[in-house]
Write a protein that holds these residues in place. Sequence first.
Motif, mmCIF file in Angstrom:
data_model
loop_
_atom_site.group_PDB
_atom_site.id
_atom_site.type_symbol
_atom_site.label_atom_id
_atom_site.label_comp_id
_atom_site.label_asym_id
_atom_site.label_seq_id
_atom_site.Cartn_x
_atom_site.Cartn_y
_atom_site.Cartn_z
ATOM 1 N N ASP A 125 -9.865 28.174 34.801
ATOM 2 C CA ASP A 125 -10.506 29.497 34.769
ATOM 3 C C ASP A 125 -10.255 30.313 36.034
ATOM 4 O O ASP A 125 -10.850 31.367 36.216
ATOM 5 C CB ASP A 125 -12.019 29.395 34.523
ATOM 6 C CG ASP A 125 -12.315 28.784 33.167
ATOM 7 O OD1 ASP A 125 -11.490 29.007 32.255
ATOM 8 O OD2 ASP A 125 -13.334 28.096 33.042
ATOM 9 N N GLU A 132 -4.654 19.504 30.486
ATOM 10 C CA GLU A 132 -4.902 20.063 29.171
ATOM 11 C C GLU A 132 -4.443 21.519 29.134
ATOM 12 O O GLU A 132 -4.950 22.336 29.911
ATOM 13 C CB GLU A 132 -6.400 19.971 28.877
ATOM 14 C CG GLU A 132 -6.726 19.630 27.465
ATOM 15 C CD GLU A 132 -8.204 19.390 27.299
ATOM 16 O OE1 GLU A 132 -8.953 19.471 28.289
ATOM 17 O OE2 GLU A 132 -8.628 19.124 26.167
ATOM 18 N N ALA A 133 -3.490 21.843 28.277
ATOM 19 C CA ALA A 133 -3.003 23.222 28.188
ATOM 20 C C ALA A 133 -3.575 23.882 26.928
ATOM 21 O O ALA A 133 -3.675 23.254 25.874
ATOM 22 C CB ALA A 133 -1.474 23.241 28.122
ATOM 23 N N GLU A 134 -3.982 25.139 27.106
ATOM 24 C CA GLU A 134 -4.491 25.889 25.952
ATOM 25 C C GLU A 134 -3.284 26.388 25.143
ATOM 26 O O GLU A 134 -2.407 27.052 25.691
ATOM 27 C CB GLU A 134 -5.300 27.096 26.420
ATOM 28 C CG GLU A 134 -6.403 26.774 27.398
ATOM 29 C CD GLU A 134 -7.641 26.238 26.713
ATOM 30 O OE1 GLU A 134 -7.710 26.315 25.471
ATOM 31 O OE2 GLU A 134 -8.525 25.712 27.424
ATOM 32 N N THR A 135 -3.236 26.055 23.902
ATOM 33 C CA THR A 135 -2.168 26.549 23.029
ATOM 34 C C THR A 135 -2.814 27.141 21.789
ATOM 35 O O THR A 135 -4.007 26.918 21.549
ATOM 36 C CB THR A 135 -1.224 25.404 22.598
ATOM 37 O OG1 THR A 135 -1.935 24.558 21.693
ATOM 38 C CG2 THR A 135 -0.733 24.613 23.766
ATOM 39 N N GLY A 172 -4.731 24.834 19.840
ATOM 40 C CA GLY A 172 -5.860 24.171 20.488
ATOM 41 C C GLY A 172 -5.387 23.459 21.747
ATOM 42 O O GLY A 172 -4.203 23.530 22.093
ATOM 43 N N PRO A 173 -6.290 22.813 22.464
ATOM 44 C CA PRO A 173 -5.898 22.156 23.710
ATOM 45 C C PRO A 173 -4.931 21.004 23.465
ATOM 46 O O PRO A 173 -5.133 20.211 22.545
ATOM 47 C CB PRO A 173 -7.227 21.653 24.281
ATOM 48 C CG PRO A 173 -8.241 21.852 23.232
ATOM 49 C CD PRO A 173 -7.695 22.682 22.137
ATOM 50 N N ALA A 198 -2.722 28.752 30.361
ATOM 51 C CA ALA A 198 -4.026 28.326 30.877
ATOM 52 C C ALA A 198 -4.126 26.819 30.763
ATOM 53 O O ALA A 198 -3.865 26.242 29.707
ATOM 54 C CB ALA A 198 -5.149 28.998 30.085
ATOM 55 N N ILE A 199 -4.464 26.169 31.871
ATOM 56 C CA ILE A 199 -4.611 24.697 31.840
ATOM 57 C C ILE A 199 -5.942 24.301 32.451
ATOM 58 O O ILE A 199 -6.569 25.060 33.201
ATOM 59 C CB ILE A 199 -3.463 23.986 32.603
ATOM 60 C CG1 ILE A 199 -3.483 24.371 34.091
ATOM 61 C CG2 ILE A 199 -2.122 24.296 31.985
ATOM 62 C CD1 ILE A 199 -2.619 23.473 34.929
ATOM 63 N N ARG A 200 -6.352 23.079 32.089
ATOM 64 C CA ARG A 200 -7.560 22.493 32.696
ATOM 65 C C ARG A 200 -7.146 21.167 33.330
ATOM 66 O O ARG A 200 -6.496 20.346 32.706
ATOM 67 C CB ARG A 200 -8.637 22.269 31.645
ATOM 68 C CG ARG A 200 -9.089 23.551 30.996
ATOM 69 C CD ARG A 200 -10.388 23.396 30.228
ATOM 70 N NE ARG A 200 -10.900 24.726 29.945
ATOM 71 C CZ ARG A 200 -11.686 25.386 30.818
ATOM 72 N NH1 ARG A 200 -12.063 24.807 31.944
ATOM 73 N NH2 ARG A 200 -12.091 26.593 30.531
ATOM 74 N N SER A 256 -10.963 18.367 32.989
ATOM 75 C CA SER A 256 -11.773 18.177 31.790
ATOM 76 C C SER A 256 -11.970 16.683 31.515
ATOM 77 O O SER A 256 -11.276 15.835 32.069
ATOM 78 C CB SER A 256 -11.099 18.832 30.587
ATOM 79 O OG SER A 256 -9.943 18.110 30.258
#
Lengths: 192, 475, 526
Positions: free
Chosen positions: C8, C51-54, C57-58, C73-75, C78
């Motif tokens: 974020d 975790e990449a947002e695609t 879905g993640p 966007a990645i996490r 998580s």
Amino acid sequence: MALPKPQKVLTLSESSYLVEVLKGMVLTMGHLIKNIFDQDRFRTIEYPDVRKPMTARYRGAHRLLLRPDGGLKCVACMCCPTVCPAKCINIVAGEAENDPAEKFPITFDIDMLRCIYCGFCVEACPKDAIRMDTKIYEINAYTRSDMVHSKAYMVNLMDGLKPEAGAAYRAEQGLAPDGYTNADSAPEGSPR
Amino acid sequence: MSEFWLDMLVVVLRCVFSVAFVMNIVPLMIWGERKGAAYIQDRPGPNRAPIDLPNPADLPRLLSAALRGEPLDYKPVVSLRAAGLIHTLTDVVKLAFKEDITPDHVEKFYWFIAPVIAMSIALCTFAVVPFGDSFLGYNLQVSSLDGGLLFVLAMTSLGVYGIMLAGWASNNKFSLLGGLRASAQMVSYELAMGLSAVVVFLSAGSVSLAEITRQQGEALSIFGLVEIPALNWNVFSPFGLLAFILFWVAVFAETNRTPFDLPEGEAELVGGYHTEYSSFRFALFFMAEYANMIVAAAVTATMFFGGYNVPLFSGAFLRENADMVLAVLGLGAIPAFLGLAVVAWKRRGRPFYAAIPSDDPRRNEPAFFTAVWLGAAAAHGGLGVAGLMGGLTGLSALVGVEGLGADLLVFVLHVSSLGVKVLIGGWIFIWVRWTLPRMRYDQLMNLGWRYMLPIALVNVFCAAGWIILRHELFA
Amino acid sequence: MPKVKINDVEIEVPAGTNMIEAAKLAGFDIPHYCYHPHLSIAGNCRMCMCEAETPRGPVLDIACNMQAREGLAIRTESDKVKAVRKSVMEFLLVNHPLDCPICDQSGECRLQDYYMDHGQYDSRGIEAKVGKHKRQDIGDLIVLDAERCVQCSRCVRFGDEVTGTGDLRLMNRGDHTEIGMFPGTRLEHDYQGNLADICPVGALTNKDFRFERRVWYLRETDSVCTGCSTSCNTKVCHQEGEVFRTLPRRNDDVNRSWMCDPGRQCNSGVGSLDRILRPTVDGVAVPDAFETLAARIKAAGAGRTGFVMGSGASLEANWALLQVVKANCPGAKVFSVAGNNAGAIAKSDGLLMDADKNPNSAGVALLAAWFGGIGGAEDLRAADLSLLVVLEDDIITRLGGNPAEAIAYFGTHNNPTAELASIVIPVAHVVEMDATYVNRQERVQRVRRATNPQGEAVPAYQALEKLGAALGRAPGTSMPTATFSAMARAVPRMNGLDYKALGASGRLLAPTVQPVAPAAPVAEAK
């Protein structure tokens, strides 16, 4: 110079001292007479002959343990000198050529004059190579250099230089201490 | 001519005896101090220093080794610790062999003679104390000075010189303060002490200690109603008792004993006047303190407690019934020694003996002492039997000197009587020391000047009145 | 530049940046073993999984191989990512021997570090571990322990991509995979030490440092290698005044992450026996040689005294020398002699090693150009000198003979010049002082004081300050900051450089001669 004033007004018998003095003397004489007739009242331990039993967790002089094959358990990982708050452990590491352990302490000295017997070295040791379970508390010498316990001294602590401590240890434990092997039975060429 | 030499011999013997009397009680007192302190404080006290006795069979070998100067190695049979008595001996050895340090900054001459003064004055005072009524017509007193008590007061005043000189010559503020305290204390308490002694002069009508003692051997008459033999002690007169209390308190101050031991107040003065002394010079101060206590106890016993007199038994009575007295004492001592033997034997069961190895020579100590006490019981039994068989009369007849046996017995009894009184006095010194804390200096001075001196003064006048009254009423 | 979102946090990064670097810029640390900024992406450790947002879905993917693109966007923290990392750690440690007590890597081991954060803690392992070859001697500088290896292949890629030797290989399959050399071969190249540095675990360790000291005892000081004119950036690791190892420090403009093996030895002589420890005059140790040297310089006279700048000495020392000459011996000749000292091997390769083994040749050239009238080797041979003051350079070896009647030598170690010199003055080694050097790129770089000078040595610029004082006028060079400021003001090409602002990676000199800024007008007193 102002003298301190008495806190309390003394009665005549108190201020004449005599009665109070006699009371005190009766007290001390009472102790004396009781002690003459019952000497078991003394809490004194007649030290060199009678010894206080040490608790199982008492931290005495350090000893270094040996592997079943006679080599030193210590691999000179330097954890004990790192945690030592008194900085009393001095290890020089070396490479053991024919030993799968690869690393061994060339020197392993503990300056017992500096040691504070906190037991951190025992806690930190990943190899269970050092213990303070000897219950030896008579750590003394005539020179400062003799107060530095060397590797050879600590390996042989039970049988070599302090046979009486070894005997006392085994008598108390009822068996040879864990991991303890007689120094003479170590095979030739094992790192010491 | 031979009579002159005999007199000289007697003088020498008296001197030797009086010095030996004091110096032999010193180690006993030191032992009593240590052991007493320990027992009062619930601890065992000194009990370790041993004398290792060899097997008697080894003695010839050891003797020849000693003569050849070889080291003596033997396996001891008994390790004799004697409840810590040996410690006193080892102390002497230690103090004698320690390095004798003379600091650079001291006043050498006075520093050297100070301990000598302290010790010799203590021993000199004993010269006028009688330790028996007579032996074959000879006085048992080194010097039968007419002004004996005055000599005692003079000597105690001189005694402080040793401490003052030590304090001053040490050239050290702590030592100097100790010396100053000693002298101030001596000046303050000497008045009360002298005035208490005046009561004794008055009742005796003499200042000769021999005369004072002799009078105390007479019968005590209570208002002319009851007479108790040989108990006319000065302490048993109303003002004598008060005089004794004042005198005794003053003696504590004069001998620098607790609660008045400010000259060596170690909490504030390091070691006080003897801070700079070591080795045997320190030992002299140390022994002088005990010698002073012994002499003070002896003088007090002489002035107030009948000196050498055996209570209830006058010298004449003892002489007349010498054999019977010996028999009673000898046989009466047997149960006491047997009791001691039992106590010694029972000590084998103490936990200490369970903890030491089975071949430790200390293990044989109870048996050794049992044997000693049994031997003592047997010896006393022998004496008792000798008394029953009239041994003392027989001895006199055998040697051919009239009354020798009886005089011998009375001499022993008188010296023992004085000795027991001295030991009791010495024990009170020790007892008080381990009971009372040290006084503050202003308290010390208050007590001396504002209480003891007025009381002593009043006491003198009252005692004088009482003596006149008694003469008027009962003489 | 594309905008990416990491946990974020939105951040703009250059296109093509992988997400490990991007996360670093955003302030997040993604654990990784196989990724190295100067090696190709292998993606085989799986530790950098995030975790990449695609649109579907993640999706879990490795961050090292994920390149920044608009809207990515990645996490990294998580629960799923943490669970994966825990599993990866467990998997990597299945056959790890856990011989940390004897492993030189412990203390700087990625396995240890990440285990603290992502470890399984309660072992599930019941099978016996697969034993592999331990303690293999694979090169002059490297010991290989295949059991400790996590098969990240960094060393393999280093051999393929940096040195081009391709000597280390992954062998066998499955859990029998291990790193090894081809039979009968050894590591031959000059960059072996880097293998130990890039190995994230204790599989490749350095022989020179083997069992010498635990790394957690060592303190690191930023420095610069003085082995050649490349001046690789280094970290000097030392404890209680003793230097134990020299490691490369990342500087993408100079040495990237690498360093040559001879360079690692450049600080090994700090405490060596041939250090010059006290000043000597005619072979006799004296408490203070500066008065004697000053007297001899005066006796020789400015015309027959020569000074030699040191290409091994710092910029400050050379500046101090020139200032001493300028203030006290205006007529004296100053020389600068190219060449290498005794014992130096003038090896050069296309990577980092340079034939010029002096760290400050460019700095000497810079100051020489500024000072003017500096003689070379031929001038020195031709000059008739009674006294030659030499700063650090081994002038005898470089000239092949003694050019003067007497030599005064400021140096760190004994060498032919020191042996011949009548006056020897000890100066501080590079790890014992704060100073600057100029490398062959004309990059001004700082070294920092790591240990105290040995014996009676002081930094050369301070020694020259004392000489100046003895001669009459001190050059004012006792402090490196003030000295550098003076240089930056005086030397046109250094204008604008600030000692403090040199930073970790240094600053390049101005490319051309700039006009000297006019002096500020003196404010008139009211």
